[in-house]
Design a protein around this motif. Sequence first.
Motif, PDB file in Angstrom:
ATOM      1  N   SER A 398       0.831  -1.200   0.000  1.00  0.00           N
ATOM      2  CA  SER A 398       0.000   0.000   0.000  1.00  0.00           C
ATOM      3  C   SER A 398       0.867   1.251   0.000  1.00  0.00           C
ATOM      4  O   SER A 398       0.563   2.221  -0.705  1.00  0.00           O
ATOM      5  N   ALA A 399       1.956   1.254   0.770  1.00  0.00           N
ATOM      6  CA  ALA A 399       2.863   2.402   0.787  1.00  0.00           C
ATOM      7  C   ALA A 399       3.528   2.597  -0.571  1.00  0.00           C
ATOM      8  O   ALA A 399       3.713   3.730  -1.038  1.00  0.00           O
ATOM      9  N   LEU A 400       3.874   1.490  -1.239  1.00  0.00           N
ATOM     10  CA  LEU A 400       4.483   1.563  -2.561  1.00  0.00           C
ATOM     11  C   LEU A 400       3.498   2.145  -3.574  1.00  0.00           C
ATOM     12  O   LEU A 400       3.867   2.957  -4.430  1.00  0.00           O
ATOM     13  N   ALA A 401       2.234   1.759  -3.467  1.00  0.00           N
ATOM     14  CA  ALA A 401       1.207   2.300  -4.352  1.00  0.00           C
ATOM     15  C   ALA A 401       1.055   3.810  -4.135  1.00  0.00           C
ATOM     16  O   ALA A 401       0.909   4.576  -5.097  1.00  0.00           O
ATOM     17  N   THR A 402       1.107   4.243  -2.886  1.00  0.00           N
ATOM     18  CA  THR A 402       1.003   5.669  -2.577  1.00  0.00           C
ATOM     19  C   THR A 402       2.187   6.439  -3.142  1.00  0.00           C
ATOM     20  O   THR A 402       2.029   7.533  -3.703  1.00  0.00           O
ATOM     21  N   LEU A 403       3.382   5.891  -3.012  1.00  0.00           N
ATOM     22  CA  LEU A 403       4.576   6.529  -3.560  1.00  0.00           C
ATOM     23  C   LEU A 403       4.444   6.720  -5.065  1.00  0.00           C
ATOM     24  O   LEU A 403       4.694   7.806  -5.595  1.00  0.00           O
ATOM     25  N   PHE A 404       4.047   5.674  -5.763  1.00  0.00           N
ATOM     26  CA  PHE A 404       3.894   5.760  -7.219  1.00  0.00           C
ATOM     27  C   PHE A 404       2.850   6.808  -7.587  1.00  0.00           C
ATOM     28  O   PHE A 404       3.026   7.577  -8.538  1.00  0.00           O
ATOM     29  N   ALA A 405       1.753   6.848  -6.846  1.00  0.00           N
ATOM     30  CA  ALA A 405       0.685   7.798  -7.144  1.00  0.00           C
ATOM     31  C   ALA A 405       1.157   9.233  -6.967  1.00  0.00           C
ATOM     32  O   ALA A 405       0.882  10.101  -7.806  1.00  0.00           O
ATOM     33  N   ILE A 406       1.873   9.513  -5.874  1.00  0.00           N
ATOM     34  CA  ILE A 406       2.353  10.872  -5.616  1.00  0.00           C
ATOM     35  C   ILE A 406       3.344  11.317  -6.686  1.00  0.00           C
ATOM     36  O   ILE A 406       3.275  12.446  -7.188  1.00  0.00           O
ATOM     37  N   VAL A 407       4.261  10.440  -7.049  1.00  0.00           N
ATOM     38  CA  VAL A 407       5.242  10.788  -8.082  1.00  0.00           C
ATOM     39  C   VAL A 407       4.548  11.037  -9.417  1.00  0.00           C
ATOM     40  O   VAL A 407       4.863  12.000 -10.141  1.00  0.00           O
ATOM     41  N   SER A 408       3.565  10.207  -9.744  1.00  0.00           N
ATOM     42  CA  SER A 408       2.877  10.335 -11.035  1.00  0.00           C
ATOM     43  C   SER A 408       2.132  11.653 -11.148  1.00  0.00           C
ATOM     44  O   SER A 408       2.274  12.388 -12.133  1.00  0.00           O
ATOM     45  N   ILE A 409       1.321  11.973 -10.148  1.00  0.00           N
ATOM     46  CA  ILE A 409       0.494  13.177 -10.269  1.00  0.00           C
ATOM     47  C   ILE A 409       1.344  14.440 -10.241  1.00  0.00           C
ATOM     48  O   ILE A 409       1.061  15.412 -10.952  1.00  0.00           O
ATOM     49  N   ASN A 410       2.391  14.462  -9.443  1.00  0.00           N
ATOM     50  CA  ASN A 410       3.213  15.664  -9.385  1.00  0.00           C
ATOM     51  C   ASN A 410       4.046  15.856 -10.638  1.00  0.00           C
ATOM     52  O   ASN A 410       4.267  16.989 -11.071  1.00  0.00           O
ATOM     53  N   THR A 411       4.495  14.768 -11.236  1.00  0.00           N
ATOM     54  CA  THR A 411       5.207  14.872 -12.511  1.00  0.00           C
ATOM     55  C   THR A 411       4.281  15.418 -13.589  1.00  0.00           C
ATOM     56  O   THR A 411       4.656  16.319 -14.354  1.00  0.00           O
ATOM     57  N   ALA A 412       3.058  14.880 -13.654  1.00  0.00           N
ATOM     58  CA  ALA A 412       2.098  15.331 -14.664  1.00  0.00           C
ATOM     59  C   ALA A 412       1.723  16.800 -14.456  1.00  0.00           C
ATOM     60  O   ALA A 412       1.667  17.583 -15.419  1.00  0.00           O
ATOM     61  N   ARG A 413       1.474  17.193 -13.234  1.00  0.00           N
ATOM     62  CA  ARG A 413       1.072  18.577 -12.977  1.00  0.00           C
ATOM     63  C   ARG A 413       2.207  19.563 -13.236  1.00  0.00           C
ATOM     64  O   ARG A 413       1.985  20.645 -13.786  1.00  0.00           O
ATOM     65  N   THR A 414       3.421  19.196 -12.842  1.00  0.00           N
ATOM     66  CA  THR A 414       4.562  20.090 -13.077  1.00  0.00           C
ATOM     67  C   THR A 414       4.767  20.313 -14.566  1.00  0.00           C
ATOM     68  O   THR A 414       4.994  21.444 -15.021  1.00  0.00           O
ATOM     69  N   TRP A 415       4.680  19.242 -15.345  1.00  0.00           N
ATOM     70  CA  TRP A 415       4.811  19.370 -16.798  1.00  0.00           C
ATOM     71  C   TRP A 415       3.690  20.226 -17.361  1.00  0.00           C
ATOM     72  O   TRP A 415       3.926  21.091 -18.216  1.00  0.00           O
ATOM     73  N   PHE A 416       2.471  20.035 -16.889  1.00  0.00           N
ATOM     74  CA  PHE A 416       1.330  20.768 -17.422  1.00  0.00           C
ATOM     75  C   PHE A 416       1.453  22.267 -17.154  1.00  0.00           C
ATOM     76  O   PHE A 416       1.156  23.094 -18.022  1.00  0.00           O
ATOM     77  N   VAL A 417       1.868  22.634 -15.944  1.00  0.00           N
ATOM     78  CA  VAL A 417       2.032  24.055 -15.615  1.00  0.00           C
ATOM     79  C   VAL A 417       3.107  24.682 -16.500  1.00  0.00           C
ATOM     80  O   VAL A 417       2.948  25.812 -16.992  1.00  0.00           O
TER      81      VAL A 417
END
Length: 491
Positions: A398-417
């Motif tokens: 579950s912690a690994l899933a959370t890590l992947f989720a946080i990295v994914s959304i922040n990478t996508a948002r940073t690129w989008f901005v």
Amino acid sequence: MGIVQRQGLRNTIISYIGLALGFVNTAFVLPALLAPAQLGLTTLLVSSATVYAQFSAFGFASVGIRFFPYFRNREAGHHGFLPLLLGLPMFGFALITAFYLLGQPLILARYEPEDLALLQPYYVWGCLLALFVLLYSLQDAYLKGLYHTAFSSFLQDIVLRVLIAGLALLYGKGILEFHEFVLGYIGLYGANVLLLTGYLAYIGELHLRPTRAALRVRPVAEIVRFGGFALLSGLSGSILGSIDSWMVSAQISLAAAGVYGIAYNISTALTIPARSLNKIAFPLLAQYWKDQDLPRMAAFYRDTTRLNTILGCYLALGIALNLDFIYSLIKNPVYATGTTAVLLLLAGRLFDGITGVNGLIVVTSPRYRFDLIFNLSLAAITVLLNRLLIPPLGITGSALATLFAIVSINTARTWFVWYSYRLQPFTWRIPLILLVAAGSGLLVWLLPELPSRLLTMLLRGTVLTALYGGALLLLGLVPEAQPLLQKLLRR
């Protein structure tokens, strides 16, 4: 930056006092007085109420911050904004409550008999807890728009934790039964709502009279449409913070959810700087968009990212290097099985801080609808990964899933901005800060362990502070501190 520094400083002081109280609760009080399954139950109730309240609010907590600059007029009672902010969420709460109660057999069917016997008596009480969470979040959003954020932080981070600790001690001494403890636990959230309402009245901002003007300041359809998008976009944050507790309790046990809850709470130390800043950053960014002041927004984006990176690295190293000492304070050795989960969660929190306020920029921007695509995809991936990783890896999965989720959304948002507005938070200082942090952490890790865990913790903490802090100051990575450093060197 004046108002940000004042409010941010107050929130940071309150948050770190709250962090200390939360650590005492986490490390000493609750694990000592509650069994892992009982602790898992309280964690599950709060997680469920948070998502329940978010569905009910229909994104209006974000609406309160995004649109308040258009309504701001104290003499006119802000044109009836507060009744508008509360109206639709109350209707949404009634609707979601109906679904929640009708779905009780289906939801409870996923739990083992032992956990079901503990959870079932409090299922309906979850409605009341969700109502308290909803009302608190709406009033908090209103206060953010008013730039009054310190008192709500004080209630949530200090008052609530002190009262929970007192309630747990009453249960531990046998004055309260566990059933009374849980009901009192729910009641404390209601007390916070009443105190926040009283504060609004005290500062003269409790404007509850509905007015027709509220329907004319901005088109209602636009507000509701934004609320719908904010709801769906915000679900990713709720899923990241809640789905792990749900799925761990359902796929393993409430006791495992209690162990994971302790690991999750330890890792939240890294969220304190960003959370303190975001309380004032959200309305400030909304004002920047209203004024079309992108240069100031760009400077704010860079400065806050640098500060979050500095504090995040220090806290992450301090916790990771002293996990043995932290878990030694929790007398029940069962909780120490969450060590790996803590490290994974710390990595996710650190990445979130390093990428800055990208999510707030997107959700307050004219292109806020695009955030929905990121978040819905993320929510689906998070649920899928928890489903796949929890059976073979337990709470570590579950912690690994959370890590992947946080990295994914922040990478996508940073690129989008960056792609949409050519705003990015990184300067040459960021990689240098990370390099200093890595080198300092490695040197501290190589220090020999002393016979006492307490002495080892003190040694590591002192050396880490000297190495990391000294290198940052000497290399000029904290320009805000340079005048103080020069004064000290002159003396």
